[in-house]
Design a protein around this motif. Structure first.
Motif, PDB file in Angstrom:
ATOM      1  N   ASP A 295     -31.488  37.838  34.742  1.00 14.70           N
ATOM      2  CA  ASP A 295     -31.080  36.432  34.601  1.00 14.70           C
ATOM      3  C   ASP A 295     -30.691  36.168  33.143  1.00 14.70           C
ATOM      4  N   SER A 296     -29.590  35.427  32.945  1.00 15.06           N
ATOM      5  CA  SER A 296     -29.104  35.166  31.581  1.00 15.06           C
ATOM      6  C   SER A 296     -30.089  34.351  30.761  1.00 15.06           C
ATOM      7  N   SER A 297     -30.989  33.615  31.436  1.00 18.91           N
ATOM      8  CA  SER A 297     -31.978  32.820  30.701  1.00 18.91           C
ATOM      9  C   SER A 297     -33.192  33.651  30.300  1.00 18.91           C
ATOM     10  N   ARG A 298     -33.216  34.920  30.697  1.00 14.88           N
ATOM     11  CA  ARG A 298     -34.364  35.792  30.429  1.00 14.88           C
ATOM     12  C   ARG A 298     -33.970  36.850  29.399  1.00 14.88           C
ATOM     13  N   ARG A 299     -34.738  36.931  28.301  1.00 18.19           N
ATOM     14  CA  ARG A 299     -34.492  37.936  27.276  1.00 18.19           C
ATOM     15  C   ARG A 299     -35.794  38.606  26.877  1.00 18.19           C
ATOM     16  N   ASN A 300     -35.678  39.764  26.245  1.00 16.96           N
ATOM     17  CA  ASN A 300     -36.830  40.461  25.711  1.00 16.96           C
ATOM     18  C   ASN A 300     -37.088  40.023  24.277  1.00 16.96           C
ATOM     19  N   GLU A 303     -35.016  41.326  21.411  1.00 11.67           N
ATOM     20  CA  GLU A 303     -33.665  40.833  21.206  1.00 11.67           C
ATOM     21  C   GLU A 303     -33.608  39.645  20.236  1.00 11.67           C
ATOM     22  N   LEU A 304     -34.752  39.074  19.875  1.00 16.19           N
ATOM     23  CA  LEU A 304     -34.782  37.880  19.042  1.00 16.19           C
ATOM     24  C   LEU A 304     -34.967  38.231  17.573  1.00 16.19           C
ATOM     25  N   SER A 305     -34.312  37.469  16.733  1.00 24.38           N
ATOM     26  CA  SER A 305     -34.604  37.541  15.300  1.00 24.38           C
ATOM     27  C   SER A 305     -35.743  36.575  14.998  1.00 24.38           C
ATOM     28  N   ASP A 306     -36.415  36.773  13.865  1.00 22.64           N
ATOM     29  CA  ASP A 306     -37.601  35.971  13.561  1.00 22.64           C
ATOM     30  C   ASP A 306     -37.288  34.491  13.436  1.00 22.64           C
ATOM     31  N   ASP A 307     -36.062  34.145  13.021  1.00 25.67           N
ATOM     32  CA  ASP A 307     -35.730  32.741  12.799  1.00 25.67           C
ATOM     33  C   ASP A 307     -34.761  32.187  13.845  1.00 25.67           C
ATOM     34  N   GLU A 308     -34.638  32.901  14.988  1.00 19.86           N
ATOM     35  CA  GLU A 308     -33.671  32.485  15.997  1.00 19.86           C
ATOM     36  C   GLU A 308     -34.095  31.178  16.661  1.00 19.86           C
ATOM     37  N   GLU A 309     -33.136  30.300  16.904  1.00 16.98           N
ATOM     38  CA  GLU A 309     -33.416  29.015  17.543  1.00 16.98           C
ATOM     39  C   GLU A 309     -33.434  29.209  19.057  1.00 16.98           C
ATOM     40  N   LEU A 310     -34.478  28.705  19.694  1.00 13.65           N
ATOM     41  CA  LEU A 310     -34.644  28.855  21.136  1.00 13.65           C
ATOM     42  C   LEU A 310     -34.255  27.570  21.860  1.00 13.65           C
ATOM     43  N   ARG A 311     -33.798  27.743  23.099  1.00 15.47           N
ATOM     44  CA  ARG A 311     -33.376  26.613  23.919  1.00 15.47           C
ATOM     45  C   ARG A 311     -34.360  26.379  25.051  1.00 15.47           C
ATOM     46  N   ASN A 348     -39.343  27.617  15.037  1.00 21.22           N
ATOM     47  CA  ASN A 348     -38.933  26.570  15.984  1.00 21.22           C
ATOM     48  C   ASN A 348     -40.086  25.577  16.137  1.00 21.22           C
ATOM     49  N   PRO A 349     -40.384  24.802  15.094  1.00 23.41           N
ATOM     50  CA  PRO A 349     -41.587  23.957  15.112  1.00 23.41           C
ATOM     51  C   PRO A 349     -41.560  22.847  16.162  1.00 23.41           C
ATOM     52  N   MET A 415     -43.345  47.289  35.346  1.00 23.61           N
ATOM     53  CA  MET A 415     -42.513  46.164  34.920  1.00 23.61           C
ATOM     54  C   MET A 415     -43.143  44.825  35.275  1.00 23.61           C
ATOM     55  N   ASN A 416     -43.820  44.780  36.400  1.00 28.28           N
ATOM     56  CA  ASN A 416     -44.412  43.516  36.847  1.00 28.28           C
ATOM     57  C   ASN A 416     -45.650  43.130  36.044  1.00 28.28           C
ATOM     58  N   ARG A 417     -46.307  44.111  35.439  1.00 28.29           N
ATOM     59  CA  ARG A 417     -47.458  43.825  34.570  1.00 28.29           C
ATOM     60  C   ARG A 417     -46.918  43.413  33.201  1.00 28.29           C
ATOM     61  N   ARG A 418     -46.837  42.120  32.974  1.00 29.56           N
ATOM     62  CA  ARG A 418     -46.146  41.650  31.768  1.00 29.56           C
ATOM     63  C   ARG A 418     -46.703  40.318  31.305  1.00 29.56           C
ATOM     64  N   VAL A 419     -46.374  39.969  30.056  1.00 25.16           N
ATOM     65  CA  VAL A 419     -46.642  38.639  29.485  1.00 25.16           C
ATOM     66  C   VAL A 419     -45.293  38.075  29.044  1.00 25.16           C
ATOM     67  N   GLU A 420     -45.079  36.803  29.302  1.00 22.56           N
ATOM     68  CA  GLU A 420     -43.823  36.172  28.892  1.00 22.56           C
ATOM     69  C   GLU A 420     -44.071  34.687  28.608  1.00 22.56           C
ATOM     70  N   PHE A 421     -43.092  34.072  27.978  1.00 21.67           N
ATOM     71  CA  PHE A 421     -43.207  32.628  27.799  1.00 21.67           C
ATOM     72  C   PHE A 421     -41.881  31.956  28.099  1.00 21.67           C
ATOM     73  N   ILE A 422     -41.952  30.715  28.535  1.00 22.81           N
ATOM     74  CA  ILE A 422     -40.776  29.904  28.796  1.00 22.81           C
ATOM     75  C   ILE A 422     -40.824  28.676  27.893  1.00 22.81           C
ATOM     76  N   VAL A 423     -39.697  28.333  27.318  1.00 24.26           N
ATOM     77  CA  VAL A 423     -39.597  27.152  26.470  1.00 24.26           C
ATOM     78  C   VAL A 423     -39.539  25.930  27.378  1.00 24.26           C
ATOM     79  N   ILE A 424     -40.541  25.080  27.303  1.00 26.45           N
ATOM     80  CA  ILE A 424     -40.601  23.913  28.191  1.00 26.45           C
ATOM     81  C   ILE A 424     -40.219  22.613  27.489  1.00 26.45           C
ATOM     82  N   LYS A 425     -40.089  22.649  26.164  1.00 33.13           N
ATOM     83  CA  LYS A 425     -39.687  21.419  25.447  1.00 33.13           C
ATOM     84  C   LYS A 425     -39.125  21.786  24.084  1.00 33.13           C
TER      85      LYS A 425
END
Length: 425
Positions: A295-300, A303-311, A348-349, A415-425
């Motif tokens: 899914d395009s909304s899912r990244r590892n 792939e992120l830089s330390d100062d990348e802005e999240l949506r 991303n405070p 693959m199913n044993r994982r930790v992830e986060f979703i930006v909710i706000k």
């Protein structure tokens, strides 16, 4: 048929439905452990009698489906006499048949047909000379739940009467090598004709047909074994029943049209006394599917830089978070990955995240839900300890309910044993 009452007494005999009594000579050869399937004498197609053989009926609502023949290659050419019958093993994968290859003969042998992966049956093959004899009769096979112990009736020498009950054990997967037949002796066998021996699931009672008595029972100390196969649930209540022996951990898969498959496990590796286990399997309607890992909304996280802005709505998977096996304790190898999360959140405070943990399907659903919740909390506590403000992280344990890969493979489970986060706000 007769039903056993709660008082331990059998009720009056009741005639089975007409679907099971369509011919002059009718017989029920097998009933599934849950009572939802019945195998009868005769080959039927959509309820119409076509000839000799075996047919299956499935329970439907308050009644039964029309009998449908079991297509057994070569059965018609092998079975020349009318006196034949069969028994289906508990897992539904092996059909034991007694038949005679000569017309007007009362000398039968026992054969086996196996269910293939494509739901076709193999041509019946003799169980071999350890079970079958040339000049004596072998009939009424019954395989115990272990898939190894076979009981049958024979008039061979060494018995107490006309036909006695004998027992052998299967020694390999060829179904042709068996232990030396043992006569069960009295009180099971009598000086007269005894056959059609069966055991209940607990191994407490044996039932048989006898010319010495119309019915009987005998106590036994041990019975059991593997029961890997298919069962049908009762169509209205959804009730199901299966016989499982101790010594293994079992995986159960529940499927239904228009619903997603559910997988659960039962751990019976520790031997105990016979008992009944209640296990509900809740199926979710189709539409609740395996999460698409592409899914395009899912990244590892990599792939992120330390100062990348999240949506809002983005899902970030942490690939290098590890826990002690079956525990929620973080391993030190996890710290670098979690430290990256700290840097991203500080860059991303204004965002809040839901931090979630997931498991594969090994273990019970309840245990996996609790384990995943505890692991999510453990990761959250580390992030807050490293400086993420309180209140920015909520946690959720999803257990095995949101797989991103096939749980039937080791790679998929990893693959199913994982930790992830979703930006909710």
């Amino acid at each position: 048929y007769s039903q056993l009452g709660e008082d331990g007494k059998w009720g009056p005999a009741t005639q089975a439905p007409a679907l099971m009594n369509a011919q002059a000579n009718n017989a029920v050869f097998w009933i599934s452990p849950d009572g939802n399937r019945v195998m009868i004498r005769g080959a039927y197609e959509d309820g119409v009698y076509k000839g000799r053989g075996f047919s299956m009926l499935n329970k439907e609502g308050d009644g039964w489906s029309k009998p449908q023949m079991i297509n057994i290659p070569g059965y018609e050419s092998l079975s020349k006499d009318m006196y034949s019958g069969g028994f289906l093993t508990s897992n539904g994968k092996h059909l034991l048949i007694y038949l005679s290859e000569e017309k007007n003969s009362f000398i039968n042998d026992i054969y086996v047909s196996h269910l293939n992966d494509d739901n076709t049956w193999t041509t019946p093959e003799s169980l071999g000379s350890d079970v079958n004899t040339f000049e004596y009769d072998e009939i009424s096979p019954f395989m115990a739940a272990d898939g190894v112990t076979l009981y049958f009736a024979s008039n061979r020498p060494g018995g107490l009467g006309e036909h006695d009950i004998w027992m052998v054990r299967r020694l390999d997967e060829s179904w042709k090598k068996w232990s030396k037949p043992v006569n069960l002796g009295a009180p099971v066998n009598t000086p007269k004709w005894d056959a059609y021996f069966t055991l209940d699931a607990s191994g407490e009672y044996a039932y048989l047909s006898s010319m010495e008595r119309t019915s009987g029972g005998a106590d036994y100390d041990e019975v059991g074994g593997k029961n890997e196969g298919n069962i049908l649930s009762e169509p209205q209540s959804g009730d199901y029943k299966m016989v499982l022996p101790y010594g293994k951990k079992y995986v159960m898969r529940a499927t239904a049209d228009s619903f997603n498959t559910v997988v659960d496990t039962i751990d019976l590796t520790i031997v105990d006394a016979y008992k009944q286990i209640h296990r509900d399997l809740y199926l979710t309607p189709e539409g609740v599917r395996i999460v698409n890992p592409d899914d395009s909304s899912r990244r590892n996280m990599d792939e992120l830089s330390d100062d990348e802005e999240l949506r809002e709505g983005e899902i970030i998977t942490l690939n290098n978070v590890y826990f002690v096996f079956a525990k929620s304790y973080l391993k030190s190898e996890s710290y670098p990955e979690l430290d990256k999360v700290v840097k991203v959140l500080k860059a991303n405070p204004g965002i809040r995240i839901e931090l979630s943990a997931h498991t594969d399907w090994i273990g019970s659903r309840e245990d996996n839900m609790k384990l995943s919740q505890d692991r999510a909390i453990s990761a959250k506590e580390y992030l807050e300890y490293k400086g993420v403000e309180l209140g920015r992280i909520t946690t959720r344990g999803y257990g095995e309910t949101k797989p991103i890969a096939n749980n039937m493979t080791a790679e998929g489970r990893q693959m199913n044993r994982r930790v992830e986060f979703i930006v909710i706000k």
